[in-house]
Design a protein around this motif. Structure first.
Motif, PDB file in Angstrom:
ATOM      1  N   ARG A 141       0.971  -1.047  -0.259  1.00 53.98           N
ATOM      2  CA  ARG A 141       0.181  -0.079  -0.107  1.00 53.98           C
ATOM      3  C   ARG A 141       0.600   1.451  -0.058  1.00 53.98           C
ATOM      4  NH1 ARG A 141      -4.288   1.510   4.473  1.00 53.98           N
ATOM      5  NH2 ARG A 141      -5.155   3.210   3.034  1.00 53.98           N
ATOM      6  N   SER A 142       1.986   1.198   0.871  1.00 54.36           N
ATOM      7  CA  SER A 142       2.897   2.454   0.651  1.00 54.36           C
ATOM      8  C   SER A 142       3.354   2.852  -0.444  1.00 54.36           C
ATOM      9  CB  SER A 142       3.802   2.378   1.805  1.00 54.36           C
ATOM     10  OG  SER A 142       4.573   1.289   1.587  1.00 54.36           O
ATOM     11  N   HIS A 143       3.502   1.841  -1.438  1.00 60.61           N
ATOM     12  CA  HIS A 143       4.211   2.059  -2.718  1.00 60.61           C
ATOM     13  C   HIS A 143       3.024   2.095  -3.638  1.00 60.61           C
ATOM     14  CE1 HIS A 143       8.510   2.047  -1.901  1.00 60.61           C
ATOM     15  NE2 HIS A 143       8.205   1.108  -0.933  1.00 60.61           N
ATOM     16  N   ASN A 144       1.862   2.064  -3.277  1.00 62.03           N
ATOM     17  CA  ASN A 144       0.408   1.983  -3.990  1.00 62.03           C
ATOM     18  C   ASN A 144       0.663   0.772  -5.167  1.00 62.03           C
ATOM     19  OD1 ASN A 144      -1.951   2.556  -4.903  1.00 62.03           O
ATOM     20  ND2 ASN A 144      -1.252   4.395  -6.261  1.00 62.03           N
ATOM     21  N   SER A 145       1.017  -0.243  -4.753  1.00 62.75           N
ATOM     22  CA  SER A 145       1.795  -1.288  -5.834  1.00 62.75           C
ATOM     23  C   SER A 145       1.441  -2.766  -5.438  1.00 62.75           C
ATOM     24  CB  SER A 145       3.192  -1.102  -5.880  1.00 62.75           C
ATOM     25  OG  SER A 145       3.669  -0.306  -7.029  1.00 62.75           O
ATOM     26  N   ALA A 146       1.412  -3.464  -6.580  1.00 64.71           N
ATOM     27  CA  ALA A 146       1.296  -4.982  -6.274  1.00 64.71           C
ATOM     28  C   ALA A 146       2.205  -5.904  -6.968  1.00 64.71           C
ATOM     29  CB  ALA A 146      -0.085  -5.514  -6.409  1.00 64.71           C
ATOM     30  N   PHE A 147       2.940  -6.792  -6.566  1.00 60.09           N
ATOM     31  CA  PHE A 147       3.920  -7.626  -7.492  1.00 60.09           C
ATOM     32  C   PHE A 147       3.720  -9.082  -7.271  1.00 60.09           C
ATOM     33  CE2 PHE A 147       6.275  -3.620  -5.910  1.00 60.09           C
ATOM     34  CZ  PHE A 147       6.551  -2.992  -7.084  1.00 60.09           C
ATOM     35  N   CYS A 148       4.154  -9.623  -8.624  1.00 59.39           N
ATOM     36  CA  CYS A 148       4.134 -11.240  -8.459  1.00 59.39           C
ATOM     37  C   CYS A 148       5.733 -11.385  -7.877  1.00 59.39           C
ATOM     38  CB  CYS A 148       4.076 -11.653  -9.779  1.00 59.39           C
ATOM     39  SG  CYS A 148       5.831 -11.145 -10.916  1.00 59.39           S
ATOM     40  N   ALA A 149       5.895 -12.568  -7.427  1.00 55.83           N
ATOM     41  CA  ALA A 149       6.954 -12.875  -6.812  1.00 55.83           C
ATOM     42  C   ALA A 149       8.513 -12.534  -7.423  1.00 55.83           C
ATOM     43  CB  ALA A 149       7.230 -14.647  -6.755  1.00 55.83           C
ATOM     44  N   LYS A 150       8.567 -12.816  -8.800  1.00 54.39           N
ATOM     45  CA  LYS A 150       9.645 -12.221  -9.515  1.00 54.39           C
ATOM     46  C   LYS A 150       9.668 -10.795  -9.389  1.00 54.39           C
ATOM     47  CE  LYS A 150      11.601 -12.853 -13.905  1.00 54.39           C
ATOM     48  NZ  LYS A 150      11.001 -12.476 -15.336  1.00 54.39           N
ATOM     49  N   CYS A 151       8.821 -10.158  -9.684  1.00 53.44           N
ATOM     50  CA  CYS A 151       8.976  -8.686  -9.844  1.00 53.44           C
ATOM     51  C   CYS A 151       9.123  -7.978  -8.453  1.00 53.44           C
ATOM     52  CB  CYS A 151       7.630  -8.118 -10.510  1.00 53.44           C
ATOM     53  SG  CYS A 151       7.483  -8.540 -12.093  1.00 53.44           S
ATOM     54  N   PHE A 152       8.617  -8.854  -7.434  1.00 50.01           N
ATOM     55  CA  PHE A 152       8.735  -8.226  -6.018  1.00 50.01           C
ATOM     56  C   PHE A 152      10.246  -8.444  -5.715  1.00 50.01           C
ATOM     57  CE2 PHE A 152       9.484  -9.119  -1.603  1.00 50.01           C
ATOM     58  CZ  PHE A 152       8.821  -8.035  -0.998  1.00 50.01           C
ATOM     59  N   LYS A 153      10.807  -9.557  -5.961  1.00 45.98           N
ATOM     60  CA  LYS A 153      12.306  -9.621  -5.872  1.00 45.98           C
ATOM     61  C   LYS A 153      12.981  -8.553  -6.620  1.00 45.98           C
ATOM     62  CE  LYS A 153      11.945 -14.440  -5.273  1.00 45.98           C
ATOM     63  NZ  LYS A 153      12.505 -16.023  -6.022  1.00 45.98           N
ATOM     64  N   ALA A 154      12.820  -8.417  -7.705  1.00 45.94           N
ATOM     65  CA  ALA A 154      13.546  -7.022  -8.457  1.00 45.94           C
ATOM     66  C   ALA A 154      12.957  -5.679  -7.715  1.00 45.94           C
ATOM     67  CB  ALA A 154      12.935  -7.056  -9.933  1.00 45.94           C
ATOM     68  N   PHE A 155      11.732  -5.603  -7.233  1.00 45.70           N
ATOM     69  CA  PHE A 155      11.681  -4.214  -6.453  1.00 45.70           C
ATOM     70  C   PHE A 155      12.422  -4.156  -5.190  1.00 45.70           C
ATOM     71  CE2 PHE A 155       9.387  -3.267  -2.442  1.00 45.70           C
ATOM     72  CZ  PHE A 155       9.259  -1.925  -2.479  1.00 45.70           C
ATOM     73  N   PHE A 156      12.519  -5.499  -4.402  1.00 47.06           N
ATOM     74  CA  PHE A 156      13.398  -5.477  -3.272  1.00 47.06           C
ATOM     75  C   PHE A 156      14.854  -5.137  -3.561  1.00 47.06           C
ATOM     76  CE2 PHE A 156      15.921  -7.602   0.010  1.00 47.06           C
ATOM     77  CZ  PHE A 156      14.996  -7.226   1.288  1.00 47.06           C
ATOM     78  N   ARG A 157      15.352  -5.688  -4.789  1.00 45.04           N
ATOM     79  CA  ARG A 157      16.735  -5.359  -5.236  1.00 45.04           C
ATOM     80  C   ARG A 157      16.859  -3.882  -5.347  1.00 45.04           C
ATOM     81  NH1 ARG A 157      20.633  -8.155  -8.479  1.00 45.04           N
ATOM     82  NH2 ARG A 157      19.822 -10.113  -6.841  1.00 45.04           N
ATOM     83  N   ARG A 158      15.831  -3.360  -6.123  1.00 53.86           N
ATOM     84  CA  ARG A 158      15.869  -1.730  -6.439  1.00 53.86           C
ATOM     85  C   ARG A 158      16.021  -0.954  -5.294  1.00 53.86           C
ATOM     86  NH1 ARG A 158      11.829  -2.577 -10.180  1.00 53.86           N
ATOM     87  NH2 ARG A 158      10.307  -1.582  -8.808  1.00 53.86           N
ATOM     88  N   GLU A 159      15.378  -1.401  -4.389  1.00 52.90           N
ATOM     89  CA  GLU A 159      15.031  -0.505  -2.900  1.00 52.90           C
ATOM     90  C   GLU A 159      16.479  -0.757  -2.130  1.00 52.90           C
ATOM     91  OE1 GLU A 159      12.504   1.575  -1.740  1.00 52.90           O
ATOM     92  OE2 GLU A 159      12.107   1.458  -3.818  1.00 52.90           O
ATOM     93  N   VAL A 160      17.011  -2.004  -2.249  1.00 54.63           N
ATOM     94  CA  VAL A 160      18.280  -2.027  -1.625  1.00 54.63           C
ATOM     95  C   VAL A 160      19.396  -1.161  -2.441  1.00 54.63           C
ATOM     96  CG1 VAL A 160      20.310  -3.677  -0.998  1.00 54.63           C
ATOM     97  CG2 VAL A 160      17.928  -4.254  -0.681  1.00 54.63           C
TER      98      VAL A 160
END
Lengths: 303, 303
Positions: B15-34
Motif C-alpha cells: 500500500r505504501s508504494h501503491n503497488s502489487a507484485f508477482c514473486a519475480k517482480c517483487f524480488k526485483a523491487f526488493f533489489r531496487r530498493e536495496v
C-alpha cells in the motif's frame, strides 16, 4: 478513589500526573498548571492587556474565565464566520458566557468584511480551512493592534500542540519547527501570541469547563472533518495510555532541547515583511498584497 | 490483484508504494530498493569487504543473501550469546543458511570470552539488553577491524529505524538524533556501520525471506520483551495504515532535513576517545576501560 490533596472523594483522575482530585482541588491544580505554563515560557506580565480569541469551544472559554479569575486584564474577541447555523450557535455561547461573567467582548463579523466563509469557500478551488485560519489570525492581530492590546491568547491545549508538533516532526518541516511554541514574539506589526493552556490536556480542560459550569459550543465545523489531525491526536492518546506523561514530555522536551536546533538552522532565512498595500498589515508576499486581501479580491470577483 | 509490472497474478500488495507484485517482480523491487538505499546514502563501494551481522532472524539473513546476489564481497558474523535453547536454535539457522548458499561465516562464542549472556544477566543489577547490545557491537567492530573488513552491515529495516527515530524524537535526544542513520562513519578505531535495508519495511523483508525460501529464527529473545519499542512500532503501523508512505517520509525527511539541525547543535561536543587499557579498542570512559571490559570484570568477580 480519593483526592490526593484533601482525601475527599475524587472527581477527576489524571494518570499522566499519577493523581486524582476532588472538584475544588482540581480547580487549584488547573490554576497551578496555567501559572506554570505562563511563567515557564514568560507568556504574560501582570500589566498585559490580553485579547482572548473565543471560538465558543470549551478551551477558549475556559482560558478566558481562568485568566479573568487570576486577575488578568482580558477582553474576548469572537470572529463570526457566518457559516449557516454553526456560527450563530457558537456566537450565542460566547455572548451568553461573557454576559454571565461580566467580561468584555468584541465581535467581528466576517460578512461585513466581504469575507463570509461560505463565500470564501465557494470562491476558492481548495479546502477552505487554511484560508479561514489565515483570516481569523489576521483579525486577531489587527484588532489587537488597533485596540492597544499587548497579547493575543488562544485556547490551544497540550493535545493540540502535541499533535501539531507531531505533524511538523513527521514532515520535518524545519520552518514550522523553528518557531512552534506557546509564545510567538510580537514584532514588525504583529502582537505577541500566547497559548497559556499548553500544559493542560483536552481532557483536563473539558473537566475544568464542566466543573465551572461553562456551556460551550461543541459541534465540529461543518467544513472541516479534520481527519489528519484526529489521526495524530488518536496516536498520541494511545502513546499516552501506554506511557503516561509522554505527551507532555514530548512537547516540553521540544521546547527545551529540540526547537533551538531548528531555530539555528533557520537563522538568517527570516522572511522580509512589507506593509500590505491594501490593509497596511505586514505581508511577505512579493506583490505586497497580503493573503487576506487577496482572498477578498477573489471573493469580490466571483460574487 | 495483478502485478503492476508484468500483469501476472500478484503475490505481494504494497500500500505504501501503491503497488502489487508477482514473486519475480517483487524480488526485483526488493533489489531496487536495496540499491536505492545504498546509493542514496553512499553506503558501499564495489570493492568493500563487508562483514554482515547475522542474528539468525529474517532481516539479517535476507540482507546477507541479497548483498551476495548483488555481487558484494560478504562474510557473515554470528555472535553466539549462549542463552539456553534460544542461542543454539539461532546459530543453527545461521549455519545451515550459510552452508546452503556457500557463504563464509565467522562464529564468535561469548562463552569463550567470559561473556555468556546468562552470566552477564546475573551479574548486572539492570536489564541485560543494553549490555548485550554493547557486547555485540564491540565484537562486530573488533572482528571487522581484525579481519580487514571495510564495513559492518546490520539488517535493521525501516520499521526498526523509524521506531528508533520516533523514540529519539519523543525524548528529543539531541545526541542520538545528531547521528542516527543508515551510515555511521568509520574512524578512530571504528569500522563504518551500514544498514542497507533502511528503505524496506519488516513486511517487505518478511515477504522477501519467504519468497527466497529463507528459514529463519523467529522466537523473540527470552530476556527481552521489548515492550516500549513494540508500542512505538505499533503506533507507526497505525500511522502508516491511515497515511500510506508516511513512515518512509518520516525517516527520509529526517535524513534530508532534520538530522543536520541536530548535528550542528552537537558540533564540538564530540566525545574524546582513548584506547581501552584492557582490549585496546576505543572508549570514551574516563578510566580508559571500555564498557565491555568493565562488564567482563563484573562477571568475573561475581562468578
Amino acid at each position: 478513589m480519593k483526592c490526593k490533596v484533601c482525601k475527599d472523594t475524587a472527581a477527576v483522575a489524571l494518570r499522566s500526573h499519577n493523581s486524582a482530585f476532588c472538584a475544588k482541588c482540581f480547580k487549584a491544580f488547573f490554576r497551578r498548571e496555567v501559572e506554570r505554563g505562563i511563567h515557564a515560557q514568560g507568556l504574560l506580565e501582570p500589566d498585559d492587556r490580553i485579547l482572548v480569541a473565543l471560538s465558543g469551544g470549551k478551551d477558549s472559554l475556559a482560558l478566558m474565565l481562568e485568566l479573568s479569575l487570576m486577575g488578568y486584564d482580558v477582553t474576548g474577541l469572537h470572529v463570526d464566520l457566518d457559516i449557516p447555523r454553526s456560527s450563530a450557535a457558537a456566537r450565542g455561547h460566547v455572548e451568553r458566557f461573557c454576559a454571565r461573567h461580566g467580561l468584555r467582548l468584541i465581535v467581528k463579523e466576517l460578512k461585513a468584511e466581504g469575507l463570509s466563509i461560505p463565500l470564501v469557500k465557494d470562491a476558492l478551488n481548495r479546502p477552505v480551512c487554511s484560508a479561514c485560519g489565515k483570516i481569523k489570525r489576521h483579525f486577531f492581530n489587527r484588532i489587537a493592534m488597533e485596540g492597544g492590546f499587548t497579547a493575543v491568547a488562544t485556547g490551544h491545549n497540550l493535545d493540540d500542540e502535541a499533535a501539531r508538533l507531531f505533524s511538523n516532526t513527521l514532515r520535518w518541516d524545519v520552518g514550522y519547527l523553528s518557531d512552534q511554541g506557546p509564545r510567538l514574539e510580537g514584532e514588525n506589526g504583529f502582537v505577541r501570541k500566547i497559548k497559556p493552556l499548553w500544559r493542560l490536556t483536552e481532557f483536563e480542560t473539558a473537566n475544568y469547563a464542566f466543573l465551572m459550569g461553562i456551556e460551550n459550543h461543541y459541534a465540529p465545523c461543518p467544513y472541516s472533518p479534520g481527519a489528519t489531525f484526529s489521526t495524530l491526536k488518536g496516536l498520541l492518546q494511545k502513546l499516552e495510555a501506554a506511557m503516561p506523561g509522554r505527551k507532555l514530555d514530548f512537547y516540553q522536551g521540544f521546547l527545551k532541547r529540540g526547537r533551538s536546533a531548528f531555530a539555528r538552522e533557520q537563522a538568517g532565512s527570516a522572511e522580509v515583511l512589507h506593509p500590505c498595500t491594501e490593509c497596511g498589515y505586514p505581508t511577505s508576499s512579493g506583490d505586497r498584497v497580503c493573503g487576506v486581501c487577496r482572498i477578498r479580491r477573489v471573493v469580490r470577483e466571483k460574487v
